[in-house]
Design a protein around this motif. Structure first.
Motif, PDB file in Angstrom:
ATOM      1  N   ARG A   1     -75.503  50.399  41.329  1.00  7.09           N
ATOM      2  CA  ARG A   1     -76.125  49.952  39.841  1.00  7.09           C
ATOM      3  C   ARG A   1     -75.427  50.518  38.898  1.00  7.09           C
ATOM      4  NH1 ARG A   1     -81.190  47.919  39.983  1.00  7.09           N
ATOM      5  NH2 ARG A   1     -82.483  48.060  41.960  1.00  7.09           N
ATOM      6  N   TRP A   2     -74.649  51.805  38.708  1.00  4.76           N
ATOM      7  CA  TRP A   2     -74.077  52.233  37.568  1.00  4.76           C
ATOM      8  C   TRP A   2     -72.523  51.735  37.658  1.00  4.76           C
ATOM      9  CZ3 TRP A   2     -74.574  53.467  32.803  1.00  4.76           C
ATOM     10  CH2 TRP A   2     -73.639  54.404  32.274  1.00  4.76           C
ATOM     11  N   ASN A   3     -71.820  51.151  36.597  1.00  7.36           N
ATOM     12  CA  ASN A   3     -70.559  50.981  36.681  1.00  7.36           C
ATOM     13  C   ASN A   3     -69.666  50.411  37.568  1.00  7.36           C
ATOM     14  OD1 ASN A   3     -68.005  50.889  35.314  1.00  7.36           O
ATOM     15  ND2 ASN A   3     -67.923  53.185  35.077  1.00  7.36           N
ATOM     16  N   LEU A   4     -70.155  49.213  38.255  1.00  5.86           N
ATOM     17  CA  LEU A   4     -69.995  48.917  39.573  1.00  5.86           C
ATOM     18  C   LEU A   4     -68.508  48.644  39.933  1.00  5.86           C
ATOM     19  CD1 LEU A   4     -72.805  45.810  39.729  1.00  5.86           C
ATOM     20  CD2 LEU A   4     -72.748  48.414  40.613  1.00  5.86           C
ATOM     21  N   MET A   5     -67.698  48.430  38.772  1.00  2.00           N
ATOM     22  CA  MET A   5     -66.222  48.429  39.206  1.00  2.00           C
ATOM     23  C   MET A   5     -65.897  49.357  39.565  1.00  2.00           C
ATOM     24  SD  MET A   5     -63.891  45.856  38.753  1.00  2.00           S
ATOM     25  CE  MET A   5     -63.166  46.583  40.369  1.00  2.00           C
ATOM     26  N   VAL A   6     -66.184  50.745  39.179  1.00  4.34           N
ATOM     27  CA  VAL A   6     -65.587  51.903  39.641  1.00  4.34           C
ATOM     28  C   VAL A   6     -65.932  52.167  41.418  1.00  4.34           C
ATOM     29  CG1 VAL A   6     -65.724  54.420  39.581  1.00  4.34           C
ATOM     30  CG2 VAL A   6     -65.456  53.023  37.543  1.00  4.34           C
ATOM     31  N   PRO A   7     -67.247  51.942  41.748  1.00  2.00           N
ATOM     32  CA  PRO A   7     -67.609  52.148  43.114  1.00  2.00           C
ATOM     33  C   PRO A   7     -66.639  51.305  44.245  1.00  2.00           C
ATOM     34  CG  PRO A   7     -69.513  52.241  41.833  1.00  2.00           C
ATOM     35  CD  PRO A   7     -68.491  51.792  40.878  1.00  2.00           C
ATOM     36  N   ALA A   8     -66.518  49.973  43.404  1.00  2.00           N
ATOM     37  CA  ALA A   8     -65.730  49.137  44.204  1.00  2.00           C
ATOM     38  C   ALA A   8     -64.339  49.381  44.599  1.00  2.00           C
ATOM     39  CB  ALA A   8     -65.544  47.716  43.789  1.00  2.00           C
ATOM     40  N   ILE A   9     -63.764  50.132  43.427  1.00  5.08           N
ATOM     41  CA  ILE A   9     -62.118  50.746  43.620  1.00  5.08           C
ATOM     42  C   ILE A   9     -62.240  51.840  44.508  1.00  5.08           C
ATOM     43  CG2 ILE A   9     -60.453  51.844  42.393  1.00  5.08           C
ATOM     44  CD1 ILE A   9     -60.460  49.034  41.587  1.00  5.08           C
ATOM     45  N   LEU A  10     -63.233  52.803  44.391  1.00  8.71           N
ATOM     46  CA  LEU A  10     -63.482  53.846  45.039  1.00  8.71           C
ATOM     47  C   LEU A  10     -63.758  53.861  46.588  1.00  8.71           C
ATOM     48  CD1 LEU A  10     -65.092  56.737  42.528  1.00  8.71           C
ATOM     49  CD2 LEU A  10     -62.533  56.297  43.247  1.00  8.71           C
ATOM     50  N   ARG A  11     -64.541  52.822  46.767  1.00  5.14           N
ATOM     51  CA  ARG A  11     -65.029  52.267  48.245  1.00  5.14           C
ATOM     52  C   ARG A  11     -63.481  51.942  48.944  1.00  5.14           C
ATOM     53  NH1 ARG A  11     -68.552  48.952  46.756  1.00  5.14           N
ATOM     54  NH2 ARG A  11     -70.265  50.682  46.301  1.00  5.14           N
ATOM     55  N   ALA A  12     -62.712  51.066  48.396  1.00  9.46           N
ATOM     56  CA  ALA A  12     -61.743  50.790  49.111  1.00  9.46           C
ATOM     57  C   ALA A  12     -60.383  51.638  49.117  1.00  9.46           C
ATOM     58  CB  ALA A  12     -61.083  49.281  48.447  1.00  9.46           C
ATOM     59  N   ALA A  13     -60.266  52.507  48.019  1.00  8.81           N
ATOM     60  CA  ALA A  13     -59.195  53.377  47.915  1.00  8.81           C
ATOM     61  C   ALA A  13     -59.347  54.713  48.563  1.00  8.81           C
ATOM     62  CB  ALA A  13     -58.733  53.492  46.351  1.00  8.81           C
ATOM     63  N   VAL A  14     -60.636  55.180  48.677  1.00  9.18           N
ATOM     64  CA  VAL A  14     -60.861  56.759  48.949  1.00  9.18           C
ATOM     65  C   VAL A  14     -61.803  56.683  50.104  1.00  9.18           C
ATOM     66  CG1 VAL A  14     -61.591  58.853  48.049  1.00  9.18           C
ATOM     67  CG2 VAL A  14     -60.549  57.331  46.424  1.00  9.18           C
ATOM     68  N   TYR A  15     -63.036  56.034  49.903  1.00  9.85           N
ATOM     69  CA  TYR A  15     -64.015  56.390  50.752  1.00  9.85           C
ATOM     70  C   TYR A  15     -63.677  55.876  52.235  1.00  9.85           C
ATOM     71  CZ  TYR A  15     -68.337  55.205  53.475  1.00  9.85           C
ATOM     72  OH  TYR A  15     -69.350  55.108  54.420  1.00  9.85           O
ATOM     73  N   ALA A  16     -63.075  54.269  52.217  1.00  6.44           N
ATOM     74  CA  ALA A  16     -62.735  53.708  53.626  1.00  6.44           C
ATOM     75  C   ALA A  16     -61.657  54.414  54.393  1.00  6.44           C
ATOM     76  CB  ALA A  16     -62.614  52.478  53.378  1.00  6.44           C
ATOM     77  N   PRO A  17     -60.712  54.753  53.730  1.00  5.89           N
ATOM     78  CA  PRO A  17     -59.499  55.628  54.271  1.00  5.89           C
ATOM     79  C   PRO A  17     -59.967  56.971  54.917  1.00  5.89           C
ATOM     80  CG  PRO A  17     -58.758  54.632  52.319  1.00  5.89           C
ATOM     81  CD  PRO A  17     -60.299  54.402  52.390  1.00  5.89           C
ATOM     82  N   MET A  18     -61.001  57.424  54.041  1.00 10.58           N
ATOM     83  CA  MET A  18     -61.226  59.038  54.430  1.00 10.58           C
ATOM     84  C   MET A  18     -62.244  58.836  55.582  1.00 10.58           C
ATOM     85  SD  MET A  18     -61.236  62.120  54.127  1.00 10.58           S
ATOM     86  CE  MET A  18     -60.263  62.608  52.621  1.00 10.58           C
ATOM     87  N   ARG A  19     -62.983  57.816  55.550  1.00 10.09           N
ATOM     88  CA  ARG A  19     -63.830  57.733  56.487  1.00 10.09           C
ATOM     89  C   ARG A  19     -63.319  57.413  57.950  1.00 10.09           C
ATOM     90  NH1 ARG A  19     -69.512  53.832  56.981  1.00 10.09           N
ATOM     91  NH2 ARG A  19     -70.038  54.688  59.006  1.00 10.09           N
ATOM     92  N   ARG A  20     -62.407  56.499  57.916  1.00  9.34           N
ATOM     93  CA  ARG A  20     -61.559  56.225  59.061  1.00  9.34           C
ATOM     94  C   ARG A  20     -60.916  57.538  59.724  1.00  9.34           C
ATOM     95  NH1 ARG A  20     -60.097  51.221  56.171  1.00  9.34           N
ATOM     96  NH2 ARG A  20     -58.149  52.545  55.464  1.00  9.34           N
ATOM     97  N   VAL A  21     -60.405  58.278  58.961  1.00  8.62           N
ATOM     98  CA  VAL A  21     -59.655  59.606  59.331  1.00  8.62           C
ATOM     99  C   VAL A  21     -60.783  60.622  60.026  1.00  8.62           C
ATOM    100  CG1 VAL A  21     -58.499  61.738  58.785  1.00  8.62           C
ATOM    101  CG2 VAL A  21     -57.862  59.523  57.826  1.00  8.62           C
ATOM    102  N   SER A  22     -61.908  60.505  59.154  1.00  7.71           N
ATOM    103  CA  SER A  22     -62.885  61.634  59.685  1.00  7.71           C
ATOM    104  C   SER A  22     -63.441  61.125  61.124  1.00  7.71           C
ATOM    105  CB  SER A  22     -64.211  61.785  58.698  1.00  7.71           C
ATOM    106  OG  SER A  22     -63.446  62.136  57.633  1.00  7.71           O
ATOM    107  N   GLU A  23     -63.627  59.748  61.284  1.00  3.37           N
ATOM    108  CA  GLU A  23     -64.277  59.283  62.383  1.00  3.37           C
ATOM    109  C   GLU A  23     -63.280  59.622  63.799  1.00  3.37           C
ATOM    110  OE1 GLU A  23     -65.284  55.193  61.617  1.00  3.37           O
ATOM    111  OE2 GLU A  23     -67.264  56.014  60.786  1.00  3.37           O
ATOM    112  N   ARG A  24     -62.170  59.988  63.505  1.00  2.28           N
ATOM    113  CA  ARG A  24     -61.531  60.287  64.494  1.00  2.28           C
ATOM    114  C   ARG A  24     -61.870  61.766  65.095  1.00  2.28           C
ATOM    115  NH1 ARG A  24     -55.536  58.393  61.771  1.00  2.28           N
ATOM    116  NH2 ARG A  24     -56.220  55.854  61.744  1.00  2.28           N
TER     117      ARG A  24
END
Length: 337
Positions: free
Chosen positions: A180-203
């Protein structure tokens, strides 16, 4: 010169995207030099947020074929716009999209009322005044985004994703920050930070818990982004309050997700939407008053921003009165003839 350097850099990137990571730091440096020339709070905030922060993130993602501006815009003009500005083309264009005249008019009227109320700020509590500032910020972002959307439709011929989605209706922190809030920022952070960190963590841990480090990392990076933005706005040594604000949001969002997982499996239950919205917005606001706003208040940034708005409104009033006078004079002259 900074702006022309950035345009030249983007031109090179458009022709050879694999080198975009090499130019991202140059874009950051030239953008940093450019923003130091601005004294206006509005221009400074817009320039730092759009160019120094988001544009660099977009270019880094672009070099790895992830995130905006992927898919590649069809023209160089679109590439510039989708890189410079916090916008994203609508993936599923809706032919029924139209300019929300009544909605925008209502928001403009509310902003006008708020500006009038600031004349009585000496009789208001600091908390109430901050609440009015936050409401005004949300309304103005939506108003500017609505008019900018018209310009994009006219000049680029494409529609945009909404800038926000009624954040006051959020029923959870995950809903507020992610949908809901400032949707451009979550879209960037989701691809740049969240997804890579999640892949590393799931190992190193089960897939069900690998998302939590990604959530925390995304909020920490967002906090550092805002810390840099606050530095440009205040020109003061960072106090790290705003970083801790986003760390706190990340911790509670992660805890909320964990609680949802547990209660869904063991004992499904949920609060009513009204209570959920009150708790969510109340938590975001209360923690914002505690950690997000104090630095802006101490440095006088909010007062400067309000003063700029009053000057802008007075300027518009004067121009409107002048044009109205010219029009009435022309009508009288025409009738006299």
């Amino acid at each position: 010169m900074g702006l022309w350097n950035n345009l030249y850099i983007l031109l090179l990137l458009h022709s050879n995207k694999n080198q975009s990571w090499c130019f991202s730091f140059t874009l950051y440096l030239s953008g940093s030099c450019s923003v130091s020339c601005y004294s206006s709070v509005f221009l400074l905030c817009a320039f730092v947020f759009s160019l120094t922060l988001l544009a660099n993130s977009k270019l880094i993602l672009f070099s790895f074929d992830k995130g905006p501006p992927i898919p590649l815009p069809t023209t160089l003009g679109r590439f510039f716009c989708f890189t410079f500005f916090p916008i994203k083309a609508q993936e599923n264009p809706n032919s029924q999209n139209h300019f929300p005249k009544r909605d925008v008019a209502t928001k403009v009227a509310i902003v006008g009322v708020l500006l009038h109320l600031y004349g009585y700020r000496n009789n208001m509590s600091p908390t109430l005044l901050l609440a009015l500032y936050f409401v005004q910020l949300y309304l103005e972002i939506d108003i500017v985004a609505s008019f900018f959307k018209i310009a994009v439709v006219i000049f680029l011929g494409c529609n945009l994703e909404p800038q926000s989605n009624k954040p006051y209706l959020a029923t959870s922190l995950q809903d507020f920050w992610g949908r809901r809030w400032n949707l451009m920022v979550p879209a960037i952070l989701r691809a740049a930070v969240y997804a890579p960190m999640r892949r590393v963590s799931e190992r190193r841990m089960s897939s069900g818990w690998g998302l939590f480090p990604g959530v925390l990392a995304a909020f920490i990076v967002s906090g550092l982004y805002h810390e840099l933005l606050f530095y440009y706005l205040t020109r003061e040594v960072p106090t790290w309050e705003v970083t801790w604000y986003f760390v706190l949001q990340g911790v509670f969002t992660a805890a909320e997700i964990a609680l949802k997982k547990k209660t869904t499996v063991t004992q499904p239950w949920q609060l009513t939407p009204a209570v959920s919205r009150l708790l969510t917005v109340g938590f975001v606001f209360a923690t914002g008053v505690w950690l997000f706003a104090p630095q802006l208040v101490r440095s006088g940034v909010l007062e400067r921003y309000k003063y700029e708005e009053v000057l802008f409104v007075d300027f518009i009033k004067q121009k409107f009165i002048t044009l109205l006078g010219i029009f009435l004079t022309s009508v009288k002259s025409f009738n006299g003839v």
